[in-house]
Structures are given as structure tokens and as C-alpha cells.
Write a protein that holds these residues in place. Structure first.
Motif, mmCIF file in Angstrom:
data_model
loop_
_atom_site.group_PDB
_atom_site.id
_atom_site.type_symbol
_atom_site.label_atom_id
_atom_site.label_comp_id
_atom_site.label_asym_id
_atom_site.label_seq_id
_atom_site.Cartn_x
_atom_site.Cartn_y
_atom_site.Cartn_z
ATOM 1 N N HIS A 62 18.233 44.398 55.348
ATOM 2 C CA HIS A 62 18.701 45.763 55.624
ATOM 3 C C HIS A 62 18.316 46.772 54.531
ATOM 4 C CE1 HIS A 62 20.704 43.989 58.959
ATOM 5 N NE2 HIS A 62 21.655 43.409 58.265
ATOM 6 N N GLN A 63 17.454 46.364 53.614
ATOM 7 C CA GLN A 63 17.019 47.276 52.545
ATOM 8 C C GLN A 63 16.404 48.529 53.152
ATOM 9 O OE1 GLN A 63 14.011 46.595 49.284
ATOM 10 N NE2 GLN A 63 15.302 44.779 49.048
ATOM 11 N N GLY A 64 16.866 49.673 52.678
ATOM 12 C CA GLY A 64 16.359 50.936 53.225
ATOM 13 C C GLY A 64 17.237 51.441 54.357
ATOM 14 N N THR A 65 18.032 50.557 54.965
ATOM 15 C CA THR A 65 18.924 50.949 56.064
ATOM 16 C C THR A 65 20.365 50.995 55.581
ATOM 17 O OG1 THR A 65 17.448 49.871 57.645
ATOM 18 C CG2 THR A 65 19.681 50.357 58.407
ATOM 19 N N ALA A 66 20.777 49.962 54.832
ATOM 20 C CA ALA A 66 22.147 49.904 54.308
ATOM 21 C C ALA A 66 22.053 49.511 52.836
ATOM 22 C CB ALA A 66 22.965 48.887 55.094
ATOM 23 N N ASP A 67 21.878 50.510 51.989
ATOM 24 C CA ASP A 67 21.765 50.231 50.558
ATOM 25 C C ASP A 67 23.103 50.472 49.869
ATOM 26 O OD1 ASP A 67 19.084 49.486 50.696
ATOM 27 O OD2 ASP A 67 18.431 51.575 50.658
ATOM 28 N N GLY A 68 23.135 50.198 48.570
ATOM 29 C CA GLY A 68 24.369 50.395 47.803
ATOM 30 C C GLY A 68 24.654 51.866 47.609
ATOM 31 N N VAL A 109 8.460 47.370 65.800
ATOM 32 C CA VAL A 109 8.313 47.289 64.347
ATOM 33 C C VAL A 109 7.198 48.246 63.888
ATOM 34 C CG1 VAL A 109 6.847 45.207 64.603
ATOM 35 C CG2 VAL A 109 7.859 45.751 62.375
ATOM 36 N N ASP A 110 7.529 49.045 62.877
ATOM 37 C CA ASP A 110 6.601 50.056 62.370
ATOM 38 C C ASP A 110 6.051 49.531 61.033
ATOM 39 O OD1 ASP A 110 5.424 52.200 61.066
ATOM 40 O OD2 ASP A 110 6.890 53.674 61.804
ATOM 41 N N ARG A 111 4.836 48.997 61.081
ATOM 42 C CA ARG A 111 4.290 48.348 59.887
ATOM 43 C C ARG A 111 4.005 49.347 58.758
ATOM 44 N NH1 ARG A 111 5.420 42.981 60.084
ATOM 45 N NH2 ARG A 111 4.802 42.105 62.072
ATOM 46 N N SER A 112 3.689 50.593 59.114
ATOM 47 C CA SER A 112 3.422 51.548 58.031
ATOM 48 C C SER A 112 4.732 51.946 57.344
ATOM 49 C CB SER A 112 2.637 52.760 58.529
ATOM 50 O OG SER A 112 3.330 53.345 59.591
ATOM 51 N N LEU A 113 5.818 52.037 58.130
ATOM 52 C CA LEU A 113 7.128 52.313 57.532
ATOM 53 C C LEU A 113 7.518 51.155 56.604
ATOM 54 C CD1 LEU A 113 9.739 54.082 57.488
ATOM 55 C CD2 LEU A 113 10.581 52.679 59.379
ATOM 56 N N GLN A 114 7.218 49.954 57.056
ATOM 57 C CA GLN A 114 7.523 48.769 56.251
ATOM 58 C C GLN A 114 6.761 48.821 54.924
ATOM 59 O OE1 GLN A 114 6.297 45.079 58.110
ATOM 60 N NE2 GLN A 114 8.048 43.977 57.241
ATOM 61 N N LYS A 115 5.488 49.195 54.999
ATOM 62 C CA LYS A 115 4.650 49.284 53.783
ATOM 63 C C LYS A 115 5.092 50.424 52.865
ATOM 64 C CE LYS A 115 -0.015 47.334 54.299
ATOM 65 N NZ LYS A 115 0.485 46.058 54.665
ATOM 66 N N SER A 116 5.666 51.463 53.468
ATOM 67 C CA SER A 116 6.014 52.651 52.688
ATOM 68 C C SER A 116 7.123 52.393 51.672
ATOM 69 C CB SER A 116 6.487 53.772 53.631
ATOM 70 O OG SER A 116 7.786 53.450 54.115
ATOM 71 N N GLY A 117 7.874 51.297 51.852
ATOM 72 C CA GLY A 117 8.980 50.999 50.943
ATOM 73 C C GLY A 117 10.299 51.582 51.408
#
Ligand code: FES
Ligand SMILES: [Fe+2]
Length: 413
Positions: free
Chosen positions: A186-192, A307-315
Motif C-alpha cells: 500500500h506504499q503511496g496509497t496508505a502511508d504514515g 495496473v499502471d506501470r509508469s505510475l509504479q515506476k514513478s515512485g
């Protein structure tokens, strides 16, 4: 890892299987009350633990849940006429009430006794928390309805959705108690709160209870206290989530390869406000967007959850998949309909999963030996999840019991 036999034991829920019979000792959600909006309205198909059923609301407003197959020649009662306190099969007119009695059998007018001999399987239903719940176990062992807090608060305090998951119920439940995935999936979706990925906990413990168990994760603080999260597992397949608003899931087996995931957010003592509701309804958290008129998510395994691979790569997103609920669903489905637990390698961060399996296997054995399953005392469910500080020196199990127990339930006032 599990042996093949234990994996089968835990995942199979059909009638007559040990786990299936155990689940049938509890009240379980069947559908939303608003799927049966009016007396004599359209019947609705329901499938629970492999049993095909049909739900209807009769003329008096009572909900019935019957075997979908008419006992005459097995036509589907989904096509039935819902009229005058019963559901009538449209093939030859046999009619059944909410208790499963045959109340009319017009195709055999010369045999007045015939209808008295005919019964259809009917499960008792109760409406709680905007949902119809049913009990599918032995009638003489029917427990009281469990006092699960979110089912007892006013409708305004609660938001509930459901979606189908194409995998076994245990995969979904284990995913719910898999704590370390929060730092990755969930990194990027539900962070601290600091906007950084949630740190991996350093403490993983399980406190057994008389309704299930509490999964404890967190870390010890420099002052000797501990900052902990208590996520609660209620028998047989509930989770209370340590979020604000408080979250909950119920993972109900549709059959062994499909699960209905009910997702809840609620406050014990106040309505959800407009901002909270808007957040619940933006599809980014546990409530995915559904295909209209269905329980299937728009982002599903047939389209690889877009799944959006460029979003995944973007961090910005560890997965490139939108929405926490879809991320969970997608990764759990990717393990196959029933995960092969014989080839796993579990570690400390899998403590809750290991303990849940042990607990369920122990309960199955106890019940096979004539014991009573835990959690049949309705009041034992008066518990709540959340985050708390355990004072230095206080024993964990004492601190956990003190924290999760609802002392003065608003619903009991
Ligand atoms: S099959 Fe239902 S009445 Fe004949
Ligand atoms: Fe998750």
C-alpha cells in the motif's frame, strides 16, 4: 507452511466439511437489507459456502432464505412469484413460506396430504446493521446474535459496501492480518502520518481471547512504553481494523474459490460526517468502485486491475494499482483461487497468520472431539480495535484486554 491436509481442512467450507460446519455455527451476512427493499418484491440469488439460495421479503416484511431449487423438480425459485406470504415456483405453482413450509401445491389437487410432506431448506434470518444475517447450522444450536458494535449503531454512524474476491476466504482473512504488507503493497496509497511509508513493526504478538484473538503490532518507545495497534479477529471470519473511523471486514465464503468481502467504516458514538463519507466513497480506500448492478470491482483480474506501470515506476505507487481494497484483492487473487500453503516460507512478520491457522486447527479439533466453538456468547463480541499505548511494565495480555473491551457500549444504553 501447512500440510496439504491442513490446507484442505482450513479452506473447504461446503456442508459436511469440518470448517464449513464450524462456520455454520455462527450468524453470517447473506445480503444487504436494501436488496430486498419492499414486501413481495423481486427475489435475490444468494450463494453461501457453496449453497445456492434465494432470498425474498414476504408480504409481512419477513425475510426468507430458501434453497434455490424447488423440491418438486429442482426449478430455480429465483424466477418465483413472491406473493401472499410465500414464494411460488413458476414451473408448477408449488409455494413456500419463509420457514420452508409448502403452503400450496396446486398441481396435485387430489392429494390433500402431499404438501404436508414437502419441506424446502430454509435458514432463519435476522436484520442487523443494514444487512440480512442467516444461521445455517443445527437449529437447536442457534446462538444469540453477536453484539458486533458496527451492526448495532444507528445507520448514520456506519458505511458498508461489499465486493467479490476471486479467491478462498482464508486468503482474504490472512491478508487482513498480514501487517507487514502495509509497508509495501500500500506504499503511496496508505502511508504514515509523516507521508513516508509505514515503518515495519518491531513487535508482532497475538493475544488469544474467548471470541478469537487480537493481533498486536507496534514498537517499543524510548520511554519504556509501547505504541501498539490492536486488530481484532472475531470468529469465524471478522476483522475489526485499527483505523479512524473504525474499520471492519467480514470475509464470507461464496464458495471455496470466491469470497464476499464486506467492508465497514463506523463511529461508535457519532454519525460519519460529509468529509469522511466522501473519503469512503472516492474508491481509494477499502471500498472499490463496482461495475453497475454487480458486486464485481471495475478494476478486477480480467483487466489486471488496470495496473499502471509508469505510475509504479514513478515512485508514487508501489503497485501501480489504484485503491487499497483493489490492491489487497488483486494480490490475494494472484496467489490462485486456493493458495498452496505447502510451499510458503513464513517469518516473524507472519506471526498473526501462523497463530490464526493454529487457532482454527485447534478449534476444529476441539469441535470434532465434542467441544463448543468459541465466540457463541453474544456479549463476548463487545470489543473494539484501535491504537493504544501500553504502559511500561504492564503485561501485554492485560493491557490488550483492557483496551479492546467496550466498557459501556452506547448501543446497550
Ligand atoms: S419444479 Fe417447482 S413446482 Fe414443479
Ligand atoms: Fe491491505
Amino acid at each position: 507452511m501447512l500440510s496439504r491436509e491442513d490446507n484442505e481442512l482450513l479452506t473447504r467450507t461446503g456442508r459436511g466439511t469440518p470448517m464449513g460446519d464450524l462456520m455454520r455455527r455462527y450468524w453470517i451476512p447473506a445480503l444487504f437489507s436494501n436488496q430486498l427493499p419492499e414486501p413481495d418484491g423481486a427475489p435475490v440469488r444468494v450463494k453461501l459456502m457453496g449453497e445456492k439460495l434465494v432470498a425474498f421479503r414476504d408480504t409481512e416484511g419477513r425475510v426468507g432464505l430458501l434453497d434455490e431449487r424447488c423440491p418438486h423438480r429442482t426449478a430455480s425459485l429465483f424466477f418465483g412469484r413472491n406473493e401472499e406470504c410465500g414464494l411460488r415456483c413458476v414451473y408448477h405453482g408449488w409455494k413456500f413460506d419463509v420457514e420452508g413450509n409448502c403452503v400450496d401445491l396446486p398441481s396435485e389437487p387430489w392429494d390433500k396430504d402431499f404438501k404436508r410432506k414437502i419441506k424446502i431448506t430454509a435458514y432463519p434470518c435476522l436484520e442487523r446493521g443494514g444487512m440480512v444475517w442467516t444461521y445455517m447450522g443445527p437449529p437447536d444450536l442457534k446462538p444469540e446474535f453477536p453484539e458486533i458494535e458496527w451492526t448495532l449503531v444507528p445507520d448514520s454512524h456506519r458505511y458498508v459496501t461489499r465486493h467479490l474476491q476471486d479467491c478462498n476466504w482464508l486468503q482474504a482473512l490472512e491478508g487482513g492480518f498480514d501487517v507487514s504488507h502495509l509497508s509495501f503493497l500500500h506504499q503511496g496509497t496508505a502511508d504514515g502520518p509523516d507521508g513516508r511509508p509505514i515503518a515495519i513493526p518491531t513487535r508482532y504478538e497475538v493475544v488469544p481471547t474467548d471470541y478469537g484473538m487480537v493481533s498486536i503490532t507496534g514498537r517499543d518507545l524510548p520511554d519504556g512504553n509501547s505504541a501498539l495497534a490492536a486488530n481484532v479477529m472475531l470468529m469465524p471470519f471478522h476483522k475489526l481494523i485499527s483505523t479512524s473511523p473504525i474499520g471492519a471486514h467480514v470475509w464470507v465464503p461464496v464458495d471455496d474459490n470466491e469470497t464476499m468481502n464486506y467492508s465497514v467504516e463506523y463511529w461508535p458514538d457519532r454519525p460519519l460526517n460529509a468529509e469522511e463519507l466522501a473519503e469512503s466513497q472516492d474508491y481509494s480506500f477499502i471500498h472499490p468502485e463496482l461495475l453497475p448492478g454487480s458486486d464485481r470491482a471495475v478494476l478486477n483480474k480480467d483487466n489486471d486491475y488496470l495496473v499502471d506501470r509508469s505510475l509504479q515506476k514513478s515512485g508514487h505507487s508501489y503497485t501501480g494499482i489504484f485503491g487499497l481494497g483493489v490492491q489487497d484483492c488483486g494480490i490475494q487473487e494472484s496467489m490462485g483461487p486456493v493458495a498452496d500453503r505447502t510451499i510458503e516460507h513464513l517469518g516473524v512478520s507472519d506471526t498473526s497468520i501462523i497463530q490464526i491457522r493454529r487457532m482454527l486447527l485447534r478449534i476444529l479439533k476441539d469441535v470434532a472431539d465434542g467441544g463448543t466453538p468459541p465466540g457463541l456468547d453474544a456479549k463476548s463480541y463487545r470489543v473494539r480495535s484501535g491504537r493504544f499505548t501500553l504502559a511500561k511494565g504492564k503485561p501485554l495480555s492485560e493491557g490488550v484486554h483492557d483496551f479492546v473491551r467496550i466498557k459501556e457500549p452506547a448501543f446497550a444504553k
